[in-house]
Design an enzyme around this catalytic site. Sequence first.
Site, PDB file in Angstrom:
ATOM      1  N   SER A   6       0.813  -1.215   0.000  1.00  0.00           N
ATOM      2  CA  SER A   6       0.000   0.000   0.000  1.00  0.00           C
ATOM      3  C   SER A   6       0.845   1.264   0.000  1.00  0.00           C
ATOM      4  CB  SER A   6      -0.899  -0.004   1.244  1.00  0.00           C
ATOM      5  OG  SER A   6      -1.545   1.238   1.434  1.00  0.00           O
TER       6      SER A   6
ATOM      7  N   GLN B 293       0.119  -0.486  -4.732  1.00  0.00           N
ATOM      8  CA  GLN B 293      -1.193   0.174  -4.730  1.00  0.00           C
ATOM      9  C   GLN B 293      -1.019   1.674  -4.500  1.00  0.00           C
ATOM     10  OE1 GLN B 293      -2.435   1.418  -1.592  1.00  0.00           O
ATOM     11  NE2 GLN B 293      -4.343   2.238  -2.416  1.00  0.00           N
TER      12      GLN B 293
ATOM     13  N   TYR C  82      -2.730   5.302  -3.694  1.00  0.00           N
ATOM     14  CA  TYR C  82      -3.778   6.253  -3.349  1.00  0.00           C
ATOM     15  C   TYR C  82      -3.370   7.562  -4.004  1.00  0.00           C
ATOM     16  CZ  TYR C  82      -5.941   3.400   0.349  1.00  0.00           C
ATOM     17  OH  TYR C  82      -6.605   2.425   1.044  1.00  0.00           O
TER      18      TYR C  82
ATOM     19  N   THR D 137      -6.459   2.589  -6.395  1.00  0.00           N
ATOM     20  CA  THR D 137      -7.664   2.514  -5.574  1.00  0.00           C
ATOM     21  C   THR D 137      -8.541   3.727  -5.850  1.00  0.00           C
ATOM     22  OG1 THR D 137      -6.632   1.214  -3.831  1.00  0.00           O
ATOM     23  CG2 THR D 137      -8.548   2.527  -3.214  1.00  0.00           C
TER      24      THR D 137
ATOM     25  N   LYS E 167      -8.982  -0.691  -8.532  1.00  0.00           N
ATOM     26  CA  LYS E 167      -9.513  -1.330  -7.322  1.00  0.00           C
ATOM     27  C   LYS E 167     -10.646  -0.503  -6.721  1.00  0.00           C
ATOM     28  CE  LYS E 167      -8.089  -3.016  -2.737  1.00  0.00           C
ATOM     29  NZ  LYS E 167      -8.940  -2.192  -1.851  1.00  0.00           N
TER      30      LYS E 167
ATOM     31  N   HIS F 260     -13.555  -2.387  -0.099  1.00  0.00           N
ATOM     32  CA  HIS F 260     -12.576  -1.935   0.895  1.00  0.00           C
ATOM     33  C   HIS F 260     -12.803  -2.632   2.234  1.00  0.00           C
ATOM     34  CE1 HIS F 260      -9.618   1.470   0.478  1.00  0.00           C
ATOM     35  NE2 HIS F 260      -9.419   1.181   1.742  1.00  0.00           N
TER      36      HIS F 260
END
Length: 367
Positions: free
Chosen positions: A119, A141, A143, A169, A238, A262
């Site tokens: 993440s 991943q 954000y 995401t 995602k 989530h």
Amino acid sequence: MTNGYEQNENEQALDILNLPQLEADAKKIIPTGGFGYISGGSEDEWTLRANRTAFQHRQIVPKALSNIENPQTDTTVFGLNLKTPIMMAPAAAQGLAHAKGEVDTAKGVAKVGGLMAQSTYSSTSIADTAAAGEGAPQFFQLYMSKDWEFNKSLLDEAKKAGVKAIILTVDATVDGYREADIINNFQFPIPMANLTKFSEGDGKGKGIGEIYAAAAQKIGPADLQQIIDYTDLPVIVKGVESAEDALYAIGAGAAGIYVSNHGGRQLNGGPASFDVLESVAKAVNHQVPVIFDSGVRRGSDVFKAIALGADLVAIGRPAIYGLALGGAEGVASVFTHLNDELKIIMQLAGTKTIDDIKQAELLNLNY
């Protein structure tokens, strides 16, 4: 002890009866604020609970005269040869569960021949997490931040670390209303390695709302295209729970669709991910691979998800509980146990391979 937060350093294989039991065991050793962040959902947690009960809406038809033995869980997805279709979801802040955080998770996942996703909000750096896998495949991943220079910095580091794909995401443009974090007045006590270099301070003590305030609060197809153009890596979207979003994403160049709510942490009152998986997979129609998560605790859950169209099935909380209880070996124990449960289900359902599961019959008991 980090900033007053006690991190355990357990390193041991686990004797697991089942994955649901791990939550109660982990609660005994993870500090209250950290455990509330890991385990909690949004609002009254209706969707969190629905993620589990939704698996009851379908039943597996046993095939007793299938003449098979020794089911195989090897699979190839995104051009990667994996020993299991079960992957690690990109769960944040794993240092809340264990002192080595994502480094140990990566080691555990690599040991079982699985796929690790790390993440943006990891406790350890992209490079350190990737190095811990010792060549095992990893995804990163993202954000998205409002600051494109920050996004570029993370994407540059991910490419340098050798990740195989980017997971974007899209269901967390604002934070779900998570009451456990409010009750516990939770602030992240452990710095997030990917954020500290952009922080004016030392990166510690940030609240969830503060972190999300820096996140992009509107994401569209153009953002996806920008990441694809910049990285030249496959980009997986995602947080998809509708056929419409899946087709938008594919139209914008997505190399994969990740069906997830989530883990019940965002839109409370939204559907369980399992209940929308089939419709999303049918819309995707094998154009790109489909990843699924949210509520997976049993081998039968994995089987049902694959039968409804998932190519990979991700777990988050159970692996983190395994991390808390046993470090890298604990993570490996979780994946091994779940994969062993899957093999039992495969045998009883008359399916030799992962491709066979995709042809398996499920009864529809959606009531």
